[in-house]
Design a protein around this motif. Structure first.
Motif, PDB file in Angstrom:
ATOM      1  N   TYR A  75      40.597  42.795  42.475  1.00  0.00           N
ATOM      2  CA  TYR A  75      41.365  43.779  41.719  1.00  0.00           C
ATOM      3  C   TYR A  75      40.498  45.019  41.493  1.00  0.00           C
ATOM      4  O   TYR A  75      39.281  44.957  41.577  1.00  0.00           O
ATOM      5  CB  TYR A  75      41.821  43.190  40.391  1.00  0.00           C
ATOM      6  N   GLY A  76      41.120  46.124  41.173  1.00  0.00           N
ATOM      7  CA  GLY A  76      40.408  47.373  40.959  1.00  0.00           C
ATOM      8  C   GLY A  76      39.388  47.277  39.835  1.00  0.00           C
ATOM      9  O   GLY A  76      39.454  46.396  38.979  1.00  0.00           O
ATOM     10  N   GLU A  77      38.437  48.196  39.857  1.00  0.00           N
ATOM     11  CA  GLU A  77      37.367  48.209  38.859  1.00  0.00           C
ATOM     12  C   GLU A  77      37.952  48.292  37.452  1.00  0.00           C
ATOM     13  O   GLU A  77      38.792  49.143  37.159  1.00  0.00           O
ATOM     14  CB  GLU A  77      36.426  49.387  39.104  1.00  0.00           C
ATOM     15  N   ASN A  78      37.514  47.370  36.602  1.00  0.00           N
ATOM     16  CA  ASN A  78      37.930  47.295  35.200  1.00  0.00           C
ATOM     17  C   ASN A  78      39.436  47.146  35.010  1.00  0.00           C
ATOM     18  O   ASN A  78      39.974  47.519  33.975  1.00  0.00           O
ATOM     19  CB  ASN A  78      37.416  48.505  34.415  1.00  0.00           C
ATOM     20  N   ALA A 103      47.578  42.394  33.254  1.00  0.00           N
ATOM     21  CA  ALA A 103      48.321  43.595  32.882  1.00  0.00           C
ATOM     22  C   ALA A 103      48.763  44.399  34.106  1.00  0.00           C
ATOM     23  O   ALA A 103      49.777  45.083  34.067  1.00  0.00           O
ATOM     24  CB  ALA A 103      47.466  44.472  31.974  1.00  0.00           C
ATOM     25  N   ASN A 104      47.984  44.332  35.191  1.00  0.00           N
ATOM     26  CA  ASN A 104      48.271  45.091  36.405  1.00  0.00           C
ATOM     27  C   ASN A 104      48.089  44.154  37.601  1.00  0.00           C
ATOM     28  O   ASN A 104      47.036  44.155  38.234  1.00  0.00           O
ATOM     29  CB  ASN A 104      47.337  46.303  36.496  1.00  0.00           C
ATOM     30  N   PRO A 105      49.101  43.343  37.911  1.00  0.00           N
ATOM     31  CA  PRO A 105      48.954  42.294  38.933  1.00  0.00           C
ATOM     32  C   PRO A 105      49.053  42.792  40.371  1.00  0.00           C
ATOM     33  O   PRO A 105      49.890  42.341  41.146  1.00  0.00           O
ATOM     34  CB  PRO A 105      50.087  41.337  38.589  1.00  0.00           C
ATOM     35  N   GLY A 145      30.805  48.243  40.370  1.00  0.00           N
ATOM     36  CA  GLY A 145      31.202  47.933  39.005  1.00  0.00           C
ATOM     37  C   GLY A 145      31.890  46.588  38.881  1.00  0.00           C
ATOM     38  O   GLY A 145      31.856  45.750  39.781  1.00  0.00           O
ATOM     39  N   TRP A 146      32.518  46.400  37.724  1.00  0.00           N
ATOM     40  CA  TRP A 146      33.093  45.105  37.355  1.00  0.00           C
ATOM     41  C   TRP A 146      34.536  44.988  37.835  1.00  0.00           C
ATOM     42  O   TRP A 146      35.367  45.848  37.574  1.00  0.00           O
ATOM     43  CB  TRP A 146      33.024  44.925  35.845  1.00  0.00           C
ATOM     44  N   HIS A 147      34.791  43.892  38.548  1.00  0.00           N
ATOM     45  CA  HIS A 147      36.108  43.585  39.103  1.00  0.00           C
ATOM     46  C   HIS A 147      36.445  42.122  38.807  1.00  0.00           C
ATOM     47  O   HIS A 147      35.551  41.269  38.751  1.00  0.00           O
ATOM     48  CB  HIS A 147      36.112  43.745  40.627  1.00  0.00           C
ATOM     49  N   TRP A 148      37.716  41.836  38.686  1.00  0.00           N
ATOM     50  CA  TRP A 148      38.158  40.445  38.684  1.00  0.00           C
ATOM     51  C   TRP A 148      38.364  40.026  40.128  1.00  0.00           C
ATOM     52  O   TRP A 148      38.934  40.774  40.927  1.00  0.00           O
ATOM     53  CB  TRP A 148      39.460  40.293  37.903  1.00  0.00           C
ATOM     54  N   VAL A 149      37.864  38.824  40.470  1.00  0.00           N
ATOM     55  CA  VAL A 149      38.039  38.253  41.803  1.00  0.00           C
ATOM     56  C   VAL A 149      38.681  36.883  41.615  1.00  0.00           C
ATOM     57  O   VAL A 149      38.168  36.043  40.877  1.00  0.00           O
ATOM     58  CB  VAL A 149      36.690  38.115  42.549  1.00  0.00           C
ATOM     59  N   TYR A 163      37.102  35.085  38.426  1.00  0.00           N
ATOM     60  CA  TYR A 163      35.802  35.482  37.904  1.00  0.00           C
ATOM     61  C   TYR A 163      35.761  36.992  37.703  1.00  0.00           C
ATOM     62  O   TYR A 163      36.282  37.743  38.522  1.00  0.00           O
ATOM     63  CB  TYR A 163      34.689  35.104  38.886  1.00  0.00           C
ATOM     64  N   ARG A 164      35.095  37.429  36.659  1.00  0.00           N
ATOM     65  CA  ARG A 164      34.807  38.857  36.462  1.00  0.00           C
ATOM     66  C   ARG A 164      33.393  39.085  36.965  1.00  0.00           C
ATOM     67  O   ARG A 164      32.436  38.499  36.468  1.00  0.00           O
ATOM     68  CB  ARG A 164      34.925  39.247  34.992  1.00  0.00           C
ATOM     69  N   VAL A 165      33.255  39.951  37.974  1.00  0.00           N
ATOM     70  CA  VAL A 165      32.009  40.063  38.722  1.00  0.00           C
ATOM     71  C   VAL A 165      31.607  41.522  38.882  1.00  0.00           C
ATOM     72  O   VAL A 165      32.446  42.383  39.125  1.00  0.00           O
ATOM     73  CB  VAL A 165      32.198  39.446  40.134  1.00  0.00           C
TER      74      VAL A 165
END
Length: 123
Positions: free
Chosen positions: A44-47, A52-54, A73-77, A108-110
Protein backbone atom coordinates in the motif's frame (compact mmCIF):
# COMPACT_ATOMS: atom_id res chain seq x y z
CA UNK A 1 -10.92 -9.68 13.78
CA UNK A 2 -8.24 -9.81 16.37
CA UNK A 3 -5.23 -7.61 15.90
CA UNK A 4 -1.77 -8.39 17.23
CA UNK A 5 1.23 -6.15 17.33
CA UNK A 6 4.80 -7.34 17.62
CA UNK A 7 7.38 -4.87 18.86
CA UNK A 8 11.10 -4.65 18.51
CA UNK A 9 11.62 -7.29 21.19
CA UNK A 10 10.16 -9.91 18.87
CA UNK A 11 12.87 -9.31 16.30
CA UNK A 12 16.19 -10.81 17.21
CA UNK A 13 18.67 -9.38 14.75
CA UNK A 14 19.67 -5.96 13.56
CA UNK A 15 18.98 -7.13 10.03
CA UNK A 16 15.30 -7.35 10.83
CA UNK A 17 15.29 -3.95 12.48
CA UNK A 18 13.60 -2.76 9.31
CA UNK A 19 10.34 -3.82 10.92
CA UNK A 20 11.41 -3.33 14.53
CA UNK A 21 8.94 -0.61 15.35
CA UNK A 22 6.25 -1.78 13.00
CA UNK A 23 3.08 -3.66 13.64
CA UNK A 24 1.84 -6.99 12.45
CA UNK A 25 -1.83 -7.74 12.16
CA UNK A 26 -3.33 -11.23 11.90
CA UNK A 27 -5.26 -11.66 8.70
CA UNK A 28 -8.78 -12.78 7.99
CA UNK A 29 -9.81 -15.91 6.09
CA UNK A 30 -8.49 -16.34 2.54
CA UNK A 31 -10.46 -13.78 0.56
CA UNK A 32 -9.88 -10.23 -0.62
CA UNK A 33 -8.55 -8.29 2.36
CA UNK A 34 -8.67 -4.50 2.12
CA UNK A 35 -8.22 -4.67 -1.64
CA UNK A 36 -5.51 -7.37 -1.61
CA UNK A 37 -6.82 -10.39 -3.53
CA UNK A 38 -6.56 -13.88 -2.12
CA UNK A 39 -3.29 -15.45 -3.27
CA UNK A 40 -1.41 -12.16 -3.65
CA UNK A 41 1.10 -10.02 -1.75
CA UNK A 42 0.21 -6.33 -1.75
CA UNK A 43 2.01 -3.09 -0.93
CA UNK A 44 0.00 0.00 0.00
CA UNK A 45 1.08 3.61 -0.44
CA UNK A 46 3.37 5.31 2.06
CA UNK A 47 1.57 5.96 5.36
CA UNK A 48 -1.73 4.73 3.89
CA UNK A 49 -4.06 2.78 6.19
CA UNK A 50 -5.34 -0.16 4.09
CA UNK A 51 -8.54 -0.34 6.14
CA UNK A 52 -9.38 3.27 5.28
CA UNK A 53 -8.03 3.20 1.69
CA UNK A 54 -8.20 -0.40 0.40
CA UNK A 55 -6.27 0.19 -2.82
CA UNK A 56 -2.81 -1.40 -2.97
CA UNK A 57 -0.24 0.32 -5.14
CA UNK A 58 1.49 -2.95 -6.05
CA UNK A 59 0.11 -6.50 -6.25
CA UNK A 60 2.37 -9.53 -6.73
CA UNK A 61 1.02 -12.90 -7.82
CA UNK A 62 3.89 -15.12 -8.96
CA UNK A 63 6.45 -16.98 -6.88
CA UNK A 64 10.00 -15.68 -7.06
CA UNK A 65 11.68 -12.29 -6.76
CA UNK A 66 10.06 -8.96 -7.57
CA UNK A 67 12.26 -5.87 -7.63
CA UNK A 68 10.96 -2.69 -6.02
CA UNK A 69 11.71 0.86 -7.08
CA UNK A 70 10.86 4.21 -5.51
CA UNK A 71 9.49 2.61 -2.36
CA UNK A 72 10.53 4.70 0.63
CA UNK A 73 9.18 5.15 4.13
CA UNK A 74 6.55 3.20 6.01
CA UNK A 75 4.09 1.02 4.09
CA UNK A 76 1.66 -1.72 4.99
CA UNK A 77 2.51 -4.99 3.22
CA UNK A 78 -0.09 -7.76 3.19
CA UNK A 79 0.75 -11.40 2.57
CA UNK A 80 -2.64 -12.71 1.50
CA UNK A 81 -1.20 -15.85 -0.08
CA UNK A 82 -2.87 -19.16 0.62
CA UNK A 83 -1.61 -22.67 1.31
CA UNK A 84 1.11 -21.57 3.73
CA UNK A 85 3.13 -19.52 1.22
CA UNK A 86 5.44 -16.93 2.80
CA UNK A 87 7.01 -13.77 1.42
CA UNK A 88 10.43 -12.30 2.22
CA UNK A 89 11.72 -8.74 2.30
CA UNK A 90 15.16 -8.46 0.72
CA UNK A 91 17.81 -5.73 0.83
CA UNK A 92 19.32 -6.66 -2.53
CA UNK A 93 17.65 -6.81 -5.92
CA UNK A 94 16.51 -10.13 -7.40
CA UNK A 95 15.75 -11.65 -3.99
CA UNK A 96 19.21 -11.30 -2.42
CA UNK A 97 19.97 -10.71 1.26
CA UNK A 98 16.46 -11.55 2.46
CA UNK A 99 16.22 -11.05 6.19
CA UNK A 100 12.54 -10.98 7.12
CA UNK A 101 9.92 -13.64 6.40
CA UNK A 102 6.30 -12.57 6.24
CA UNK A 103 3.94 -15.29 7.36
CA UNK A 104 0.87 -16.08 5.26
CA UNK A 105 -2.34 -14.29 6.12
CA UNK A 106 -0.51 -11.49 7.98
CA UNK A 107 -0.08 -7.78 7.39
CA UNK A 108 3.05 -5.87 8.40
CA UNK A 109 3.92 -2.18 8.65
CA UNK A 110 7.41 -1.93 7.19
CA UNK A 111 10.01 0.72 6.39
CA UNK A 112 10.67 -0.10 2.74
CA UNK A 113 13.58 2.34 2.38
CA UNK A 114 16.27 -0.41 2.67
CA UNK A 115 14.15 -3.03 0.86
CA UNK A 116 14.94 -3.54 -2.84
CA UNK A 117 12.98 -6.70 -3.59
CA UNK A 118 10.32 -9.00 -2.25
CA UNK A 119 10.09 -12.72 -2.84
CA UNK A 120 6.99 -14.88 -2.87
CA UNK A 121 8.00 -18.27 -1.53
CA UNK A 122 6.37 -21.61 -2.24
CA UNK A 123 5.11 -23.44 0.84
Amino acid sequence: MRTMFRGAAALATAATAVVALSGAAQARPADTWDGCPSGAVCIYGENVDPSANPHPTQVFWSYGAHNLSNQYGWHWVTNNQTGGATASLCKAYNGGNCDFVMQPQWRYRVDLTPVNSITLNRP
